[in-house]
Design a protein around this motif. Structure first.
Motif: not given
Length: 366
Positions: A2, A35-36, A353, A356, A360
């Motif tokens: 993201a 992760e971002d 999150v 998220r 998705s």
């Protein structure tokens, strides 16, 4: 992965105090996520950011220009980019309803104390918070108490959640030579916040006087802005009390942590708070808390603090109860129940999150 654009234009307002501190801690820890990708607008647009600072352009104007630019660009390119606004303002846009945005609402102090805000500022805040409630943005409240205040005036948001503030209060290391550590054996209360009317310094001074008379503490240490205003109140005290109130002014972060850790207790008798970051920092370090009995203090510190009610009028009974609380705290050394929840990495993770699900969904679409 993201991608987030973080609107750190709150830095334009140096007087933002705790809100600015929270914003910087949150940004720093969001950027640690592997992760971002999280980028502040000050780095994405450094020249424009510096120019706006130099020309004293309103952060609201800059946020609006940048948000609409990036919103249009993502509509044209199909890129997924989320925007984070750390202090209540959602820019005006004809390009959607802020479904890509996160906005933080800290508190409604202007509703509790309208006399300290001009009519224009109150109307501006009303308009912005009304828009936030009716937007498709993720609205984050820093406490349930703050959320209840908001809903009483503006109704429920379409998408809202409560995420406590990040509390960055590591235990200090060995004191450098240029930092004056508290004298060994000193018994003092610490009041670590700027002067504002709702901070109730009159009540703090009165309680300190009681505790000093009862032999529970010797000094009251105050940090932050407002030394002149506090000094005028202190000048009305008896000489033997007046000489024991020390206003240290603005201190370094390292020195503040040492003052917390060496204190007999932290004291805050505020009549209004959205979270009370200073109390949370002290609690994270295991310091006893003497707090006003208001909803947000009960929400955050119910099993940890000593609550001073408006009707605690018997000096001997109050002194006895305070002595028992301090002795019990020293013996049991309780941990603050929300310390892990408010750990900056955990708070940053909760913000990340929020989007998220949207990411998705976008990935699943053909």
């Amino acid at each position: 992965m993201a991608a987030f654009l973080y609107y750190d234009t709150i830095r334009f307002n140096k007087a933002a105090g705790g809100v600015l501190n929270v914003s910087e801690v949150l940004l720093r820890h969001m950027r640690l996520s592997p992760e971002d990708r999280v980028e502040p607008v000050s780095e994405r647009h450094p020249r424009l950011f510096a120019l706006a600072q130099r020309l004293k352009i309103s952060r609201f104007v800059l946020d609006t220009l940048l948000y609409n630019f990036h919103r249009l660009r993502t509509l044209l390119t199909g890129e997924q980019l989320f925007s984070v606004f750390p202090n209540y303002y959602l820019p005006i846009t004809p390009l959607g309803r802020h479904r890509d945005s996160i906005v933080v609402v800290h508190d409604l102090q202007y509703k509790a104390y309208p006399q300290y805000f001009g009519r224009g500022k109150r109307l501006f805040l009303d308009w912005n918070l009304w828009r936030a409630a009716r937007s498709a943005a993720d609205v984050v409240f820093i406490s349930r108490s703050s959320q209840r205040d908001f809903e009483r005036h503006f109704g429920r948001c379409w998408h809202s959640t409560v995420i406590f503030n990040p509390v960055d209060a590591p235990r200090p290391s060995a004191a450098p030579a240029d930092i004056a550590a508290p004298a060994a054996g000193e018994r003092y209360l610490i009041a670590a916040y700027h002067y504002y009317p709702h901070k109730n310094f009159d009540g703090i001074l009165a309680l300190f006087e009681r505790m000093k008379s009862a032999g529970l503490v010797d000094y009251l240490d105050i940090t932050g802005n407002g030394a002149d205003a506090v000094g005028r109140m202190v000048s009305m005290l008896a000489p033997e009390v007046r000489s024991c109130v020390r206003h240290r002014g603005l201190v370094s972060r390292e020195e503040l942590l040492r003052l917390y850790q060496g204190a007999t207790a932290f004291i805050s008798l505020s009549t209004f708070e959205g979270f009370n970051l200073s109390a949370a920092e002290a609690a994270t370090l295991g310091v006893p808390l003497l707090l006003s009995d208001i909803p947000v203090h009960r929400e955050l510190f119910a099993d940890y603090a000593f609550f001073v009610g408006a009707d605690d009028g018997d000096p001997q009974s109050l002194a006895h109860d305070l002595a028992q609380y301090l002795a019990h705290h020293a013996h049991t050394r309780p941990a603050w129940a929300h310390a892990a929840t408010c750990a900056p990495a955990n708070v940053a993770g909760r913000y990340l999150v929020l989007k998220r699900g949207a990411l998705s969904l976008a990935g699943a679409m053909p």
